[in-house]
Scaffold this active site. Structure first.
Site, PDB file in Angstrom:
ATOM      1  N   CYS A 360       1.011  -1.283  -0.159  1.00 34.87           N
ATOM      2  CA  CYS A 360       0.144   0.037  -0.020  1.00 34.87           C
ATOM      3  C   CYS A 360       0.990   1.226  -0.122  1.00 34.87           C
ATOM      4  O   CYS A 360       0.707   2.171  -0.903  1.00 34.87           O
ATOM      5  CB  CYS A 360      -1.020   0.000   1.177  1.00 34.87           C
ATOM      6  SG  CYS A 360      -1.661  -1.432   1.874  1.00 34.87           S
ATOM      7  N   ARG A 389       6.038 -11.477   5.587  1.00 34.63           N
ATOM      8  CA  ARG A 389       5.210 -11.453   7.157  1.00 34.63           C
ATOM      9  C   ARG A 389       5.840 -12.510   7.721  1.00 34.63           C
ATOM     10  O   ARG A 389       5.804 -13.661   7.341  1.00 34.63           O
ATOM     11  CB  ARG A 389       3.767 -11.441   6.715  1.00 34.63           C
ATOM     12  CG  ARG A 389       3.250 -10.536   5.889  1.00 34.63           C
ATOM     13  CD  ARG A 389       1.852 -10.524   5.588  1.00 34.63           C
ATOM     14  NE  ARG A 389       1.123  -9.477   4.889  1.00 34.63           N
ATOM     15  CZ  ARG A 389      -0.017  -9.168   4.222  1.00 34.63           C
ATOM     16  NH1 ARG A 389      -0.916 -10.134   4.748  1.00 34.63           N
ATOM     17  NH2 ARG A 389      -0.316  -8.581   3.416  1.00 34.63           N
ATOM     18  N   GLN A 407       1.216 -10.774  -3.898  1.00 31.26           N
ATOM     19  CA  GLN A 407      -0.297 -10.458  -4.170  1.00 31.26           C
ATOM     20  C   GLN A 407      -0.665  -9.733  -5.403  1.00 31.26           C
ATOM     21  O   GLN A 407       0.402  -8.882  -5.877  1.00 31.26           O
ATOM     22  CB  GLN A 407      -0.679  -9.465  -3.016  1.00 31.26           C
ATOM     23  CG  GLN A 407      -0.367 -10.083  -1.375  1.00 31.26           C
ATOM     24  CD  GLN A 407      -0.811  -9.000  -0.433  1.00 31.26           C
ATOM     25  OE1 GLN A 407      -0.304  -8.007  -0.531  1.00 31.26           O
ATOM     26  NE2 GLN A 407      -2.014  -9.219   0.195  1.00 31.26           N
ATOM     27  N   ASP A 409      -1.736  -7.174  -6.205  1.00 31.12           N
ATOM     28  CA  ASP A 409      -2.060  -6.154  -5.459  1.00 31.12           C
ATOM     29  C   ASP A 409      -2.850  -4.744  -6.161  1.00 31.12           C
ATOM     30  O   ASP A 409      -1.933  -4.517  -7.084  1.00 31.12           O
ATOM     31  CB  ASP A 409      -1.185  -5.685  -4.298  1.00 31.12           C
ATOM     32  CG  ASP A 409      -1.696  -5.341  -2.896  1.00 31.12           C
ATOM     33  OD1 ASP A 409      -2.961  -4.980  -2.893  1.00 31.12           O
ATOM     34  OD2 ASP A 409      -0.966  -5.058  -2.229  1.00 31.12           O
ATOM     35  N   HIS A 411      -4.355  -0.680  -5.955  1.00 30.29           N
ATOM     36  CA  HIS A 411      -4.940   0.371  -5.127  1.00 30.29           C
ATOM     37  C   HIS A 411      -5.469   1.419  -6.046  1.00 30.29           C
ATOM     38  O   HIS A 411      -5.064   1.835  -6.949  1.00 30.29           O
ATOM     39  CB  HIS A 411      -3.629   0.911  -4.339  1.00 30.29           C
ATOM     40  CG  HIS A 411      -3.191  -0.050  -3.194  1.00 30.29           C
ATOM     41  ND1 HIS A 411      -2.359  -0.917  -3.524  1.00 30.29           N
ATOM     42  CD2 HIS A 411      -3.868  -0.315  -2.075  1.00 30.29           C
ATOM     43  CE1 HIS A 411      -2.076  -1.597  -2.510  1.00 30.29           C
ATOM     44  NE2 HIS A 411      -2.891  -1.243  -1.680  1.00 30.29           N
ATOM     45  N   LYS A 492     -13.468  -3.897   5.392  1.00 33.83           N
ATOM     46  CA  LYS A 492     -13.325  -4.938   4.070  1.00 33.83           C
ATOM     47  C   LYS A 492     -14.258  -5.730   4.057  1.00 33.83           C
ATOM     48  O   LYS A 492     -15.072  -5.846   4.627  1.00 33.83           O
ATOM     49  CB  LYS A 492     -11.768  -5.426   4.465  1.00 33.83           C
ATOM     50  CG  LYS A 492     -12.076  -6.427   5.886  1.00 33.83           C
ATOM     51  CD  LYS A 492     -10.826  -7.292   5.861  1.00 33.83           C
ATOM     52  CE  LYS A 492     -10.787  -8.313   6.994  1.00 33.83           C
ATOM     53  NZ  LYS A 492      -9.435  -9.078   7.005  1.00 33.83           N
ATOM     54  N   HIS A 538      -8.079  -0.588  -1.340  1.00 28.82           N
ATOM     55  CA  HIS A 538      -7.218  -1.960  -1.624  1.00 28.82           C
ATOM     56  C   HIS A 538      -7.969  -3.051  -2.124  1.00 28.82           C
ATOM     57  O   HIS A 538      -9.034  -3.131  -1.758  1.00 28.82           O
ATOM     58  CB  HIS A 538      -6.652  -1.937  -0.348  1.00 28.82           C
ATOM     59  CG  HIS A 538      -6.255  -0.891   0.365  1.00 28.82           C
ATOM     60  ND1 HIS A 538      -5.057  -0.808   0.954  1.00 28.82           N
ATOM     61  CD2 HIS A 538      -6.853   0.146   1.119  1.00 28.82           C
ATOM     62  CE1 HIS A 538      -4.619   0.366   1.644  1.00 28.82           C
ATOM     63  NE2 HIS A 538      -5.864   0.675   1.637  1.00 28.82           N
TER      64      HIS A 538
END
Length: 666
Positions: A360, A389, A407, A409, A411, A492, A538
């Site tokens: 992010c 992580r 991911q 991912d 945004h 979310k 997100h």
């Protein structure tokens, strides 16, 4: 005059004497059909609570009461929690001196953690389960009692983990295991009481439980494993015993069959057998190498999501794997997410860097690289970003719970009036992902609201939560609410899907964020010439490439459809003399983009065909003299039909069509 409580159920209402139990009230209301394990009681405060059947109803009315059926998720959780207590009693009977920690119900079962001198082995589990059956046959009752904290400390003085739990309750670290309407100075204890009235075993517990041990129709122990106390590696290693319990033997048999099928489909086993993955001990837990077969599948997944993302108006970006610690301070990750981040890397210039746990902040920096106009919005930024992580060793589970993963991912930076449209677009995109990869429609959509530990104002959260709800409702899909399960920066949507054997997986996540744009001062110039705060959405559709890959391996049982398979066609010459022609056939197929192997081994024809089936190759072509002379092939589909004399040109067109349409069959 006898004091009464006004009790209602559905469209019926009665007055019962004070002291009437939930079960007796349900009987008077004629609401005890089926197997009832507990009740749900709602008092004047309108807060429903699970309630023991033999517990007196609250004296203040009116009270709404309904039964909790054994074959519901809530009912099974109560059965399993009761079975966990039964197991703990059996363990302490067989292993005097054992210390017990916690034993909650979990999905499909339960566990209990023990501090014992030696790890439990298979023979121990067999003995514990046998002792559980003896205790269950004694028809011990589960009796609830409220005691003071001081009494609890005295009673459990020889149980260090229970004393820690009492301390954690006192300092607010965990919620008190006592019903919400009770005196906060008390704790609840559940006692296993023999028919003669003597107490066999006791435990601190919120409850409720079934009335007696004989009301647990089916249970069994599955396995044992080490588990750190409170999931922390700086705490003692305990021995965790896993079990399962169900409302009937038939239901448990079906579940155990599912467990065995899941074991056969385990992506770690199939990944090894089909040469998809390699996870040597030297690599470390939660990490894996994609071998060529697995890498080809992964590439097809990545190519598909990249192409679809670009087609839907996203712009690609790439971000580094590390950043200065200050970036994670601004984002709030070091404050709220530090336990899942790897330690800092301190450099000789005095700066500290962190491996990224999320993408992010990098996408925010890409957006703020220059001044943006409202005409550019929504700006959708996307990458396949690898994150790291520090998952505790006890929860690492192959690629399903990894320490390094990528991911898909994205945004989306947009104006407030664009948020709902963008979230709807993300949900519809997720539906297309599931359909393409054979998962069908979403099985569950959950809207997760503000957690206790969060950033942002009440107004920001109210706006974000409403946007999420409005978006889901616009899609027409049913949804549930998971209170307090949102991210620290925003609510979310978690979208679940079921695999081929009915297991549900949480895959897609979509979040609406008004918090990070404020922390990073993310703005755009509006049509009025002034700066306005952008809203951030997100979203990760696969969730992570690795996790989705593992789900695909298990759902397809390693037998991927033609378009996704790592090796799509294997050509098997009947004899060496047909090897050259087999290579020509393979060349025709490779020319249209198929991945083809030719088996030139010295094995027999039967062994070659068996190997192709064992390797789960979608299409096997057998080439002999008849096929060479006639320009045909003999086709064997994996696990399916066999066809002889198929013209090669016809087969090429057929396979190209199957790949182009991403047919779910092989």
């Amino acid at each position: 005059m006898t004091a009464t409580v006004h009790v209602v159920h559905a469209d019926r209402a009665i007055d019962v004497a004070v002291g009437t139990t939930a079960l007796d009230a349900l009987k008077e209301l004629e609401a005890t059909r089926g197997q009832i394990v507990a009740a749900r009681v709602t008092g004047p405060d309108e807060m429903p609570q699970p309630w023991d059947l033999d517990r007196a109803l609250p004296e203040a009315g009116p009270v709404a009461v309904e039964g909790i059926a054994a074959d519901t998720d809530e009912g099974r959780a109560i059965l399993r929690h009761s079975a966990a207590h039964l197991m703990a009693q059996a363990v302490t009977d067989l292993f005097p001196g054992a210390k017990w920690a916690i034993g909650p119900p979990i999905e499909h079962g339960f566990y209990y953690d023990f501090d014992v001198e030696e790890p439990f082995g298979p023979d121990d589990l067999e003995a514990i389960e046998a002792r559980m059956r003896e205790l269950a046959a004694e028809r011990q009752t589960f009796v609830r009692e409220e005691i003071s904290r001081e009494q609890a400390r005295d009673e459990f003085a020889d149980q260090p983990y229970k004393l820690q739990i009492i301390d954690l309750v006192d300092d607010g670290t965990i919620v008190s295991p006592v019903d919400l309407g009770d005196d906060p100075a008390t704790l609840t204890v559940y006692r296993n009481v023999r028919p003669d009235g003597s107490v066999a075993w006791s435990d601190l517990c919120r409850g409720p439980h079934v009335v007696s041990t004989e009301r647990i129709p089916a249970f069994g122990l599955l396995r044992s494993a080490g588990a750190y106390w409170r999931g922390r590696e700086d705490q003692p290693m305990l021995q965790r015993i896993y079990g399962t319990a169900w409302e009937s033997r038939k239901a448990m048999a079906a579940h155990l069959e599912m467990v065995e099928e899941a074991r056969r489909r385990d992506h770690r086993r199939l990944g090894r057998d089909l040469e998809l993955l390699h996870a040597p001990e030297s690599l470390g837990p939660g990490l894996a190498l994609f071998l060529p077969n697995g890498a080809r599948i992964r590439k097809k997944m990545e190519d598909w999501i990249r192409d679809e993302t670009l087609a839907r108006g996203y712009e690609p970006v790439y971000s580094p794997h590390v950043a200065r610690a200050e970036l994670w301070e601004i984002s709030g990750h070091l404050e709220n997410y530090a336990e899942l981040m790897y330690p800092g890397m301190d450099l000789d210039d005095g700066t500290s860097y962190r491996l990224k746990p999320m993408n992010c902040p990098f996408h925010i920096l890409a957006f703020t690289s220059r001044t943006r106009s409202y005409r550019e919005l929504p700006l959708r930024l996307s990458e396949l970003g690898t994150v790291y992580r520090y998952e505790r060793s006890g929860v690492v589970n192959g690629l399903l719970r990894a320490r390094g993963f990528t991911q898909d991912d994205s945004h989306i930076f947009c104006r407030p009036d664009q948020v709902v449209d963008e979230v709807v677009g993300c949900i519809e995109f997720a539906r297309d992902v599931y359909a393409t990869f054979g998962l069908g429609e979403p099985s569950r959509i959950a809207v997760s609201t503000r957690p206790e530990k969060s950033h942002g104002t009440d107004e920001q959260w109210a706006v974000a939560e409403q946007a999420v709800i409005d978006a889901v409702e616009r899609t027409g899909l049913a949804y549930e609410t998971d209170p307090g399960e949102g991210a620290f920066y925003g609510p979310k949507i978690d979208i679940h899907a079921k695999d081929a054997i009915g297991r549900e997986w949480q895959l897609t996540t979509v979040q609406v964020d008004l918090n990070l744009p404020e922390r990073f001062d993310v703005t755009y110039i509006g049509d009025d010439g002034a700066r306005h705060r952008a809203v951030m959405v997100h979203r990760a559709l696969f969730g992570s490439i690795e996790r989705f890959f593992a789900v695909m391996v298990e759902s397809f049982n390693g037998a991927f459809p033609l378009w996704l398979a790592p090796v799509q066609v294997r050509v098997v010459p009947v004899a060496d003399e047909f090897g050259d022609h087999s290579e020509e056939v393979a060349g025709r197929l490779r020319a249209v983009g198929l991945h083809v192997e030719v088996d030139h081994s010295t094995d027999t024809l039967g062994a070659k065909i068996r190997d192709a089936q064992t390797s789960k190759i979608p299409v096997t072509l057998v080439i002999g003299g008849e096929e060479r002379d006639g320009g045909t092939v003999s086709v064997r589909e994996y696990g399916g039909e066999q066809r002889r004399g198929v013209p090669l040109d016809e087969l090429v067109d057929e396979l190209v069509e199957r790949v182009a349409t991403r047919a779910s069959g092989h």
